[in-house]
Design a protein around this motif. Sequence first.
Motif, short mmCIF file in Angstrom:
data_model
loop_
_atom_site.label_atom_id
_atom_site.label_comp_id
_atom_site.label_asym_id
_atom_site.label_seq_id
_atom_site.Cartn_x
_atom_site.Cartn_y
_atom_site.Cartn_z
N THR A 75 19.39 -0.85 -46.03
CA THR A 75 20.47 -0.45 -46.73
C THR A 75 20.59 0.86 -47.24
OG1 THR A 75 19.45 -0.99 -49.03
CG2 THR A 75 20.69 -2.76 -48.16
N SER A 77 23.27 3.55 -49.68
CA SER A 77 24.41 3.61 -50.48
C SER A 77 24.96 2.18 -50.44
CB SER A 77 25.37 4.82 -49.93
OG SER A 77 26.34 4.95 -50.75
N SER A 78 26.49 2.35 -50.27
CA SER A 78 26.95 1.01 -50.17
C SER A 78 27.11 0.55 -48.90
CB SER A 78 28.62 1.29 -50.78
OG SER A 78 29.01 2.32 -49.98
N TRP A 79 26.27 0.52 -47.78
CA TRP A 79 26.31 0.14 -46.64
C TRP A 79 24.94 -0.69 -46.26
CZ3 TRP A 79 30.40 0.34 -43.17
CH2 TRP A 79 31.43 1.12 -43.63
N ALA A 92 29.74 -2.99 -45.01
CA ALA A 92 30.00 -2.96 -46.51
C ALA A 92 29.25 -4.12 -47.10
CB ALA A 92 31.32 -2.88 -46.94
N SER A 93 28.18 -3.55 -48.02
CA SER A 93 27.35 -4.41 -48.60
C SER A 93 28.09 -5.35 -49.56
CB SER A 93 26.11 -3.60 -49.44
OG SER A 93 25.47 -2.65 -48.79
N ARG A 94 29.47 -5.13 -49.93
CA ARG A 94 30.06 -5.74 -50.90
C ARG A 94 30.36 -7.21 -50.08
NH1 ARG A 94 33.54 -1.65 -49.74
NH2 ARG A 94 35.44 -2.24 -48.74
#
Length: 353
Positions: A75, A77-79, A92-94
């Motif tokens: 991981t 940041s947000s990836w 995208a991790s979300r």
Amino acid sequence: MKLLKAMMMGVLSIALLNAPVSGFSFDSGIQTVEASTQAKAMYAKRQVSAYKSRSSTSGSVMTIPYGVRIDRLATQSSWSQVRYKGKIGWVASRDLVEIKKTEVLDTKKVVTLYASRSTKAKAVTKVPSNKQVTRLATNKSWSQVKYGGKTGWVASSSLKLRYTKETFALKKYRVKEVAPLQSSYSTSSDVIATLPDFGVVESVERYNNWYKVTFDKKTGWVEAKYLTTYKKESVKEAMFRIYGDSYEIFKSDYGVTARKVDDIVSVEFDYKNQSAILDIYHMDEKNPQKDEYLKAAKVITLFNGGDPNTLADKMFYMDTEGYEWEDDIVYDKYKISFSSWGNIHVDWAYDWN
């Protein structure tokens, strides 16, 4: 000797300066460290694209379907860097959910947590009676648990299960009998829909013996006793099961047909053109054969989704009343129309909404 040592150090320094730096990347001239994590099992909350790098403009590597199991490798940041079917990309991790199982238990009495699986091991802490602990692992008659930020081992016999919560890669289930879809994992919660028998539902979450499913755009909980493992059927196999021995089931040029000659009933499922043609003659006009529409609706929704009862009601309405003033009726992905030949057509090839 000193001269030789100095020469060797100089060569080593040059080699180190020219060697690539493992684990580092360069972005806008700023040196950053890749945040690596141990590979974790995940699933995608929706269909997503995986990219070559941490940017949606970097080019797609692959498309990851909703609900399939993937491995998260790192991981930043947000990836998240993921692996699916041997390919690696960034998403995208979300859009990811971790596949995990959580067991929460109550202590039956005051217990001691030990550093290892032995009462002779160092005592970590004491846990009062009727307190909740989270189980991390089991080994024979011992459970590794977490309590108040501390982790230790305790005899499994001194614990009683409060609940199990699990998330998992998408699984399909068949509904064994008509079942209530409830707003929560409790029989006292509100019933928000009724699941038809032999319907197919999907789930990615379980709480004790309840499964969270979505049916006809409604999401709720259903007890495990109403579900069984899904076994894929062909259209012909489903028709034999739903229509029974009193119908002739045969393949045609375009699909599969069910026919009951005595009552002049013919239902043709044209899966090449994604439609069904219903030719049903009502022997008794005062008591039309509504159950014929329900049989057809069960076959159609089994493979395409939706509520068979609602679809059957709309087909029956079109045949008995709606044909006088309605051009067509739209329900979910289905369009229901009445032909000049007196047939009911159900199409599901397009999104009619």
